[in-house]
Design a protein around this motif. Structure first.
Motif, PDB file in Angstrom:
ATOM      1  N   ARG A  79     -32.497  -1.251  69.996  1.00  0.00           N
ATOM      2  CA  ARG A  79     -32.683  -2.353  68.879  1.00  0.00           C
ATOM      3  C   ARG A  79     -33.806  -2.101  68.019  1.00  0.00           C
ATOM      4  O   ARG A  79     -33.931  -2.810  66.927  1.00  0.00           O
ATOM      5  CB  ARG A  79     -32.844  -3.734  69.534  1.00  0.00           C
ATOM      6  CG  ARG A  79     -31.636  -4.201  70.491  1.00  0.00           C
ATOM      7  CD  ARG A  79     -31.881  -5.294  71.199  1.00  0.00           C
ATOM      8  NE  ARG A  79     -32.673  -5.002  72.459  1.00  0.00           N
ATOM      9  CZ  ARG A  79     -33.087  -5.779  73.395  1.00  0.00           C
ATOM     10  NH1 ARG A  79     -32.636  -7.060  73.594  1.00  0.00           N
ATOM     11  NH2 ARG A  79     -33.874  -5.434  74.511  1.00  0.00           N
ATOM     12  N   GLU A 136     -27.430 -13.788  69.214  1.00  0.00           N
ATOM     13  CA  GLU A 136     -27.249 -13.799  70.750  1.00  0.00           C
ATOM     14  C   GLU A 136     -28.464 -12.970  71.365  1.00  0.00           C
ATOM     15  O   GLU A 136     -28.662 -12.017  71.150  1.00  0.00           O
ATOM     16  CB  GLU A 136     -26.187 -12.930  71.164  1.00  0.00           C
ATOM     17  CG  GLU A 136     -25.548 -13.451  72.556  1.00  0.00           C
ATOM     18  CD  GLU A 136     -24.238 -13.104  72.994  1.00  0.00           C
ATOM     19  OE1 GLU A 136     -23.933 -11.869  73.519  1.00  0.00           O
ATOM     20  OE2 GLU A 136     -23.334 -13.697  72.589  1.00  0.00           O
ATOM     21  N   ARG A 145     -27.414  -9.213  69.950  1.00  0.00           N
ATOM     22  CA  ARG A 145     -26.282  -9.111  69.074  1.00  0.00           C
ATOM     23  C   ARG A 145     -26.358  -9.929  67.937  1.00  0.00           C
ATOM     24  O   ARG A 145     -26.912 -11.251  68.093  1.00  0.00           O
ATOM     25  CB  ARG A 145     -25.082  -9.503  70.028  1.00  0.00           C
ATOM     26  CG  ARG A 145     -24.870  -8.525  71.283  1.00  0.00           C
ATOM     27  CD  ARG A 145     -23.247  -8.506  71.617  1.00  0.00           C
ATOM     28  NE  ARG A 145     -22.756  -9.913  71.747  1.00  0.00           N
ATOM     29  CZ  ARG A 145     -21.496  -9.917  71.830  1.00  0.00           C
ATOM     30  NH1 ARG A 145     -20.609  -8.930  71.922  1.00  0.00           N
ATOM     31  NH2 ARG A 145     -20.897 -11.149  72.365  1.00  0.00           N
ATOM     32  N   VAL A 172     -19.243  -8.667  64.958  1.00  0.00           N
ATOM     33  CA  VAL A 172     -20.626  -8.709  65.697  1.00  0.00           C
ATOM     34  C   VAL A 172     -21.064  -7.271  65.262  1.00  0.00           C
ATOM     35  O   VAL A 172     -20.551  -6.240  65.190  1.00  0.00           O
ATOM     36  CB  VAL A 172     -20.317  -8.933  66.836  1.00  0.00           C
ATOM     37  CG1 VAL A 172     -19.624  -7.752  67.598  1.00  0.00           C
ATOM     38  CG2 VAL A 172     -21.716  -9.059  67.783  1.00  0.00           C
ATOM     39  N   ASP A 231     -23.920  -5.068  67.201  1.00  0.00           N
ATOM     40  CA  ASP A 231     -24.313  -4.851  68.543  1.00  0.00           C
ATOM     41  C   ASP A 231     -24.822  -3.407  68.518  1.00  0.00           C
ATOM     42  O   ASP A 231     -24.051  -2.457  68.289  1.00  0.00           O
ATOM     43  CB  ASP A 231     -23.210  -4.945  69.572  1.00  0.00           C
ATOM     44  CG  ASP A 231     -23.887  -4.751  71.046  1.00  0.00           C
ATOM     45  OD1 ASP A 231     -24.810  -3.795  71.196  1.00  0.00           O
ATOM     46  OD2 ASP A 231     -23.142  -5.401  72.141  1.00  0.00           O
ATOM     47  N   GLY A 237     -23.789   0.683  66.282  1.00  0.00           N
ATOM     48  CA  GLY A 237     -24.489  -0.369  65.681  1.00  0.00           C
ATOM     49  C   GLY A 237     -23.956  -0.937  64.487  1.00  0.00           C
ATOM     50  O   GLY A 237     -24.258  -1.938  63.828  1.00  0.00           O
ATOM     51  N   ALA A 263     -15.643  -8.798  67.245  1.00  0.00           N
ATOM     52  CA  ALA A 263     -16.125  -9.134  68.577  1.00  0.00           C
ATOM     53  C   ALA A 263     -15.244  -9.018  69.671  1.00  0.00           C
ATOM     54  O   ALA A 263     -13.900  -9.510  69.540  1.00  0.00           O
ATOM     55  CB  ALA A 263     -16.440 -10.744  68.207  1.00  0.00           C
TER      56      ALA A 263
END
Length: 230
Positions: A12, A146, A155, A172, A174, A180, A185
């Protein structure tokens, strides 16, 4: 014994997105994203990107820009005044992580939003009604993030439509899936692949059959990538 992952190892936090990609995913003009993320003239950026020259953004940066974009949708963003409000929020939080990423801190979803809105509202002199609407927009943006059990974003469900009140949660981002890049989803199907096949002349219903997806999800994937399609 399981070793705790360090910040440097956390996907991340890694440089993964160009400014152009972030602009596309968030439906914000590229010059605006560059202004916020890389600064301009004597103005420093609003976020801390992990790589410069060229500027590359992390997943957490994209989440921060997602929240900034929500402000922009409701009210013209004045960079110096937003910066002042962000610094005010960071100053009144305890965790070091929250001070680095105040716009996506878990606290912003509670009392931190009150602090930010109070400071930003006074700086730009917007009405109480305007603050109420902006609060609703920012809350909607934060609800599309999320988090893990430490409150760190894991996410992001980006807005795929200009109207946030009817934007579905079908796409999404993620950082642990598809490098990434945005996916449908619940699947590993990249929106970019669907959009490329659509541009090549394939139909929405044909793509839906190929991937075992509802047509609405395919349409939303195409909208995420092309904005004017579907």
């Amino acid at each position: 014994m399981r070793r705790r992952r360090t910040q440097a190892e956390d996907p991340r936090e890694q440089p993964a997105y160009t400014l152009t990609e972030a602009a596309q995913y968030l439906d914000v003009p590229s010059p605006t994203i560059r202004y916020w993320a890389a600064g301009r003239n004597n103005w420093e950026p609003l976020i801390e990107a992990p790589a410069r020259r060229p500027t590359l953004l992390s997943f957490l940066n994209v989440a921060e820009l997602h929240v900034l974009a929500a402000i922009r949708r409701q009210h013209g963003v004045s960079m110096p005044k937003v910066r002042a409000a962000i610094h005010y929020l960071a100053k009144h939080t305890r965790r070091a992580w929250d001070r680095r990423h105040p716009l996506i801190s878990a606290r912003l979803e509670t009392d931190g939003l009150d602090l930010f809105m109070d400071q930003y509202g006074r700086l730009v002199s917007i009405s109480q009604a305007g603050q109420t609407v902006m609060r609703e927009v920012m809350t909607a943006a934060l609800q599309r993030i999320e988090r893990d059990n430490r409150g760190v974003p894991a996410r992001l469900f980006p807005f795929t439509r200009s109207r946030i009140d009817d934007a579905p949660v079908m796409v999404v981002i993620d950082p642990t899936v598809a490098g990434g890049r945005p996916v449908i989803a619940g699947t590993g199907v990249a929106t970019g692949i669907l959009a490329e096949r659509y541009k090549a002349g394939e139909s929405v219903d044909g793509l839906a059959r190929d991937y075992g997806l509802d047509e609405a999800k395919v349409e939303e994937a195409i909208r995420c990538e092309l904005r004017t399609a579907a």
